[in-house]
Scaffold this active site. Structure first.
Site, PDB file in Angstrom:
ATOM      1  N   GLY A  61       0.686  -1.449  -0.106  1.00 11.70           N
ATOM      2  CA  GLY A  61      -0.210  -0.011  -0.135  1.00 11.70           C
ATOM      3  C   GLY A  61       0.863   0.961  -0.080  1.00 11.70           C
ATOM      4  O   GLY A  61       0.366   2.064  -0.732  1.00 11.70           O
TER       5      GLY A  61
ATOM      6  N   ARG B  56      12.622   3.313   3.839  1.00 11.92           N
ATOM      7  CA  ARG B  56      12.528   4.309   4.546  1.00 11.92           C
ATOM      8  C   ARG B  56      11.481   4.083   5.735  1.00 11.92           C
ATOM      9  O   ARG B  56      10.134   3.021   5.104  1.00 11.92           O
ATOM     10  CB  ARG B  56      12.318   5.606   3.709  1.00 11.92           C
ATOM     11  CG  ARG B  56      12.096   6.177   4.991  1.00 11.92           C
ATOM     12  CD  ARG B  56      11.312   7.890   3.352  1.00 11.92           C
ATOM     13  NE  ARG B  56      12.572   8.028   2.690  1.00 11.92           N
ATOM     14  CZ  ARG B  56      13.390   9.136   2.526  1.00 11.92           C
ATOM     15  NH1 ARG B  56      13.473  10.108   3.142  1.00 11.92           N
ATOM     16  NH2 ARG B  56      13.410   9.261   1.387  1.00 11.92           N
TER      17      ARG B  56
ATOM     18  N   LYS C 248       9.450   0.113   1.695  1.00 10.47           N
ATOM     19  CA  LYS C 248       9.608  -1.343   1.465  1.00 10.47           C
ATOM     20  C   LYS C 248       8.189  -1.789   2.110  1.00 10.47           C
ATOM     21  O   LYS C 248       7.968  -2.847   2.039  1.00 10.47           O
ATOM     22  CB  LYS C 248      10.708  -1.720   1.716  1.00 10.47           C
ATOM     23  CG  LYS C 248      12.128  -2.138   0.976  1.00 10.47           C
ATOM     24  CD  LYS C 248      12.959  -3.024   1.800  1.00 10.47           C
ATOM     25  CE  LYS C 248      13.862  -3.102   0.735  1.00 10.47           C
ATOM     26  NZ  LYS C 248      15.417  -3.866   1.661  1.00 10.47           N
TER      27      LYS C 248
ATOM     28  N   GLU D 179       3.217  -6.701   7.202  1.00  7.32           N
ATOM     29  CA  GLU D 179       3.209  -8.074   7.403  1.00  7.32           C
ATOM     30  C   GLU D 179       4.792  -8.302   8.035  1.00  7.32           C
ATOM     31  O   GLU D 179       5.084 -10.111   8.326  1.00  7.32           O
ATOM     32  CB  GLU D 179       2.606  -9.003   5.873  1.00  7.32           C
ATOM     33  CG  GLU D 179       1.987  -8.104   5.536  1.00  7.32           C
ATOM     34  CD  GLU D 179       1.479  -8.757   4.010  1.00  7.32           C
ATOM     35  OE1 GLU D 179       1.099  -9.908   3.499  1.00  7.32           O
ATOM     36  OE2 GLU D 179       1.538  -8.080   3.027  1.00  7.32           O
TER      37      GLU D 179
END
Ligand SMILES: Cc1cc2nc3c(=O)[nH]c(=O)nc-3n(C[C@H](O)[C@H](O)[C@H](O)COP(=O)(O)OP(=O)(O)OC[C@H]3O[C@@H](n4cnc5c(N)ncnc54)[C@H](O)[C@@H]3O)c2cc1C
Lengths: 695, 285
Positions: free
Chosen positions: A503, A583, A656, A660
């Protein structure tokens, strides 16, 4: 253009925090609409067979009932590949809990009372609901989720194993697990002629709006999906679920708005769960622990309605250098609800198997488990050989080792004791893909000095809205207060879902691009003209033009456990996660994401387990009293940190994704620590106290 | 989570409640704190035709004492049992255990009488009251009362000695003396959850050893159970007899297997926890 970085990275509070705590923020089931009617789902009470009849007329005579919709009177839908969305199209029952009717009434209570009284008769057929590694109907799917190859092979695994000085060959298993977001799945549909508006709880309004358009055969421009605030999804709201189609179907039939909200129990069958997995891992190595072969074979289930193949062995394609690498997935379509995404599908169960096996190999080679992972660190992606855009696993391991106090660890199991408690520590590595997907966004400069960003992002509790506000403010060079980020509306144009940890990478790219365009336009106009200015961006071409690299986040998970020597009770006084995830945009919400993932990893290690009742073909424990999710008092110290990682091969901000990776590897770290404490390997999750005592 | 339809009546006295119960007949149920009954109604395991709410009868909520006993009104909330100075002084085992029930919300609503009357073998207070040799006062029509000792009270799974037109009005607990040591150990998998197994132990200390011991088990059968073999083995015994006595804990039990634990693990836990509870009740060497 200079970018003034003032807020990206800072621990900014949630911009919608006040609206949420005051109740002003509206969730899908909270929009008042005139003449709103309520639908209640009637679920199949057999696991396989046919509906013979539904006593619709008796149902219609119940107080307040407006409609009893069954396969006999439901409108025909357009065929789509997700069979779970083709509700009430025929009399077949594919799993216990599948929708066999929708009762619509003036109030929720009336709908539920009538649904309860509705008589449905069935012709039941024998069902098959149990996964096994030797199931006769196992097959190789065409690909695994979302589009990875089912099997991969590099080199010759058998030859590598034959040459190896040390081998590990073990089978690990993980149970079915259910997502259980706090907010139930809910959809409220309203038609205005051929225009459909749906207030929906989902992880991406774009995808749901596309699916609704397909199912009802509508032009996409006539469907609008709104999901401004969402109370969690964890994958179970990544695409439309049956209640969305049911609400729209009923609203069309009755010509009035209809709301369908699922109960907690219903969510245990209709919206997805993590497949159980059986995983055989074979490792071959030389005496120093260098891998000569890695073979990861996975058995898992899907339903007969829709093929979902969890990418469980993907983890092994990324982690360790070895000349001989094989991964395989085998699936069986059972008479069960369709498994779906659940936080870190693939990596969460896959890491449990491989990272446990690596611990077993470390012991067999008498090499420290961190050192073993360092020795096998990969210079290029093990499967396929692509270069990494960045890979800082070793840095995470060594940073973690010093923070955790790993250096003096005595590797011998079952030797540390404090009264009745055995104490152990464990480590596991973690990874998750860092992908971006095409998205669009717009930003407007208003005459009053404000900037309005519109992007069909979803904030499912992650802090995405706040992070995007920071991104836009920095790009525009204005304080946060001047930026208004609007999300969760399919009218804003297509965008990636909040899923796959993609996202923020995807949306921020579109937002950055739109903001840069707007600044250029403002410069060109010599200021914001009276009528304001709007810039739009679409990242499809940028993403298509990206170099072919392996992009992944990495991390290291550490656990300390205490195991009661007599009862098998397990406490986890310390968890530490160190991550290299590009970041970080918001230090506060990012920390919460990582802690949340690790907490779930602890819950996965010790508690979460959906138990199949083979006789009835249903999950036995289908509420939060029977399905254990870690409570506050089960969680003790969790420490999270991240490396300052710069990767300019990802997206403009070098993001990145962090949703999860926090759950990946946690269960293995805990299982490895339980071994270190007790000397008994835990190859099956959850690590129940009785399993600790009788290995 | 919506219960089936039912009638609802608020009783303002025990008499009133009894007459309402008689009026509605056997399908009616008393409602106290509602923290066992309402969940069962929501799951539709229970579908009473009417609820007679005794939760607002102030006269049912009290803690009093006479020479040998503490008398607790059936409507006393777990929170009040937990914090009562009288119970703390006269029977600390009971006040301690009330503090282990569920979470603060449950303890502010649930009542000691409801917990006893519900007859759930996984509940904590019934076990403790069985170990304490408590007595239960039942009030029937016309205000007639009878007193049932705990040993005759728990009849089966969710089944007690309370008759269809009776109300449990008072719980009488003999006070523990200065020589009594006690323990309640509750084992659950997830914090704040119900007991997988629980153990109550009361030890009468005598010259550093055990004079007599009372031991009761939670969730080891259809009712709370006294571990009689353990008690016999401990009578007049020394500390070093505890492990062998504890090993008898599974005798006479019939634990079930469920998604939390298997029956064998429950038997094992009973052994371990009985040993620990008796040690704790006996106190340091
Ligand atoms: C989330 C949760 C966690 C819990 N955890 C625990 C736990 O860890 N340990 C534990 O022991 N309990 C636990 N409980 C149960 C709790 O203690 C209940 O409050 C208690 O068991 C019942 O008391 P009540 O007053 O709520 O009774 P109610 O639910 O009102 O009634 C229970 C039954 O008793 C009958 N009844 C009530 N009062 C009388 C009376 N005076 N005379 C005759 N019949 C009567 C009712 O008709 C009904 O059948 C938990 C409950 C919840 C909801």
């Amino acid at each position: 253009m200079t970018t003034l970085s003032r807020t990206v990275g800072a621990p900014v509070n949630r911009v919608e925090g006040k609206a949420k705590v005051t109740g002003e923020a509206r969730y899908a089931a909270e929009f008042p609409l005139t003449r709103l009617a309520y639908g209640w789902v009637v679920q199949a009470t057999i696991a396989r067979g046919r509906v013979l009849s539904v006593e619709e007329e008796a149902g219609m005579r119940m107080p307040g009932v407006l409609a009893v919709i069954t396969h006999g009177n439901a409108p025909r839908l357009q065929v789509v590949d997700d069979g779970e969305l083709l509700v009430l199209q025929d009399e077949q029952v594919h799993y216990r809990g599948q929708t066999v009717a929708l009762v619509v009434a003036s109030t929720l209570e009336q709908a539920r009372a009538a649904a309860d009284a509705l008589r449905v008769s069935y012709a039941a057929e024998p069902h098959d609901v149990l996964l096994s590694a030797d199931h006769p109907r196992l097959y190789a799917p065409d690909h695994v989720n979302p589009n990875y190859p089912t099997d991969t092979l590099t080199g010759d695994v058998e030859a590598g194993m034959a040459r190896a000085e040390v081998t590990v060959d073990e089978t690990y298993s993980t149970p079915a697990e259910h997502n259980n977001p706090m907010e139930p799945h809910s959809s409220t549909a309203q038609w205005d002629g051929d225009r459909l508006t749906v207030y929906d709880s989902n992880q991406g309004a774009t995808r749901v709006h596309q699916q609704l358009a397909q199912v009802f055969g509508l032009d996409r421009s006539t469907v609008r999906v709104l999901s401004e605030h969402v109370g969690g999804g964890f994958g179970s709201k990544g695409s439309a679920r049956p209640q969305t189609v049911l609400a729209a179907m009923a609203a069309r039939m009755l010509d009035r708005p209809v709301r369908v909200t699922l109960s907690r129990q219903q969510q245990f069958s209709m919206v997805g769960y993590r497949t159980p997995t059986i995983q055989r891992v074979r490792l071959g190595a030389d005496r120093s622990g260098r891998l000569a072969a890695l073979d990861h074979e996975v058995f898992e289930q899907t339903s007969t309605l829709y093929e979902f193949a969890e990418q469980t062995a993907l983890f092994s394609r990324v982690m360790y250098a070895t000349p001989n690498l094989r991964t395989r997935h085998r699936l069986v379509a059972l008479d069960v609800p369709t498994p779906r995404w659940m936080r870190a599908p693939g990596e969460a169960p896959g890491s449990f198997a491989l990272e446990s096996a690596m611990d077993e190999l470390a012991e067999a080679c008498a090499v420290d488990p961190i050192e073993l992972r360092v020795r096998n660190d990969a210079a290029v992606e093990p499967e396929g050989g692509r270069p990494f855009s960045s890979r800082n696993l070793v840095a995470c391991l060594s940073e973690g080792a010093s923070r955790f106090g790993w250096a003096d660890r005595d590797p011998r199991p079952a030797t540390r004791r404090d009264g009745r408690w055995l104490i152990g520590t464990g480590v596991a590595a973690s990874t998750y893909p860092a992908r971006s997907a095409p998205s669009t966004a717009s930003v407007s400069a208003e005459a009053n000095g404000a900037f309005v960003v519109r992007v069909t992002a979803a904030d499912i509790g992650t802090g995405a809205r706040t992070a995007l506000t920071q991104v836009a403010a920095d790009e525009l060079g204005v304080p946060l207060e001047r930026v208004d980020v609007r999300i969760g509306d399919s009218d804003y144009g297509p965008a990636m879902i909040a899923g796959g940890s993609m996202g923020m990478a995807s949306w921020s790219w579109a937002v950055v691009k739109a903001c840069r365009q707007l600044r250029a336009d403002i410069d060109e106009h010599g200021g914001v003209p009276d009528g304001g200015l709007v810039a739009r961006a679409d990242t499809a071409d940028d993403i298509a033009a990206q170099a072919n690299l392996a992009r992944h986040g990495f991390g290291a998970q550490f656990a300390e456990v205490r195991v009661d020597v007599d009862t098998g009770e397990i406490r986890v006084p310390r968890l530490l996660g160190v991550f290299a995830v590009g970041r970080i945009i918001n230090a506060k919400t990012a920390r919460s994401q990582l802690i949340g993932g690790m907490t779930w990893g602890l819950s996965m290690a010790l508690f979460e387990e959906s138990v199949m009742d083979a006789e009835f073909g249903d999950y036995l424990n289908h509420d939060l009293a029977g399905y254990h999710v870690a409570a506050n008092a089960d969680v003790q110290g969790i420490d999270v940190s991240w490396l300052d990682e710069h990767d300019d091969q990802l997206n403009p901000l070098g993001v990145k994704g962090i949703g999860e990776i926090g759950i990946v590897g946690t269960a293995a770290a805990i299982a490895n620590a339980v071994y270190h404490a007790t000397g008994h390997r835990q190859r099956h999750l959850p690590i129940r106290p009785d399993r600790v005592l009788s290995p | 989570m919506i219960p089936a339809e039912f009638n609802y009546e608020v009783a303002d006295s025990v008499d009133h409640a009894l007459s309402l119960l008689a009026g509605y007949g056997p399908e009616a149920k008393l409602l106290a704190g509602g923290h066992s009954l309402i969940p069962m109604m929501k799951l539709r395991f229970a579908r009473p035709s009417a609820l007679v709410d005794i939760g607002r009868i102030a006269a049912l909520s009290y803690v009093e004492q006479d020479d040998g006993h503490i008398r607790i009104g059936a409507g006393t909330r777990h929170h009040d049992v937990h914090h009562s100075p009288l119970i703390e002084a006269g029977c600390p085992l009971l006040s301690f255990t009330a503090g282990l029930i569920g979470d603060p919300q449950v303890r502010h609503k649930g009542t000691i009488g409801g917990s006893v009357a519900h007859g759930d073998p996984a509940s904590d207070l019934p076990t403790v009251l069985l170990a304490l040799d408590a007595e239960f006062v039942l009030t029937g029509s016309g205000g007639a009362t009878r007193v049932v000792p705990a040993s005759d009270f728990f009849k089966g799974f969710f089944e007690t000695a309370i008759g269809p037109e009776e109300i449990l009005t008072e719980i009488r607990v003999p006070k523990l003396g200065a020589s009594s040591g006690w323990s309640y150990l509750k084992f659950s998998r997830r914090a704040q959850d119900w007991a997988i197994v629980g153990v109550a132990a009361i030890v009468e200390r005598s010259n550093g050893g055990i004079g007599s011991a009372r031991v009761a088990l939670t969730n080891m059968g259809a009712t709370p159970l006294r571990a009689s073999s353990v008690e016999q083995a401990l009578a007049g015994a020394e500390r070093d007899a505890i492990p062998a006595a504890a090993a008898m804990a599974p005798e006479g039990t019939s634990p079930t297997s469920d998604t939390n634990a298997g029956a064998n693990y429950r038997r094992h836990l009973a052994d371990v926890l009985v040993g620990r509870a008796v040690e704790e009740a006996l106190g340091g060497p």
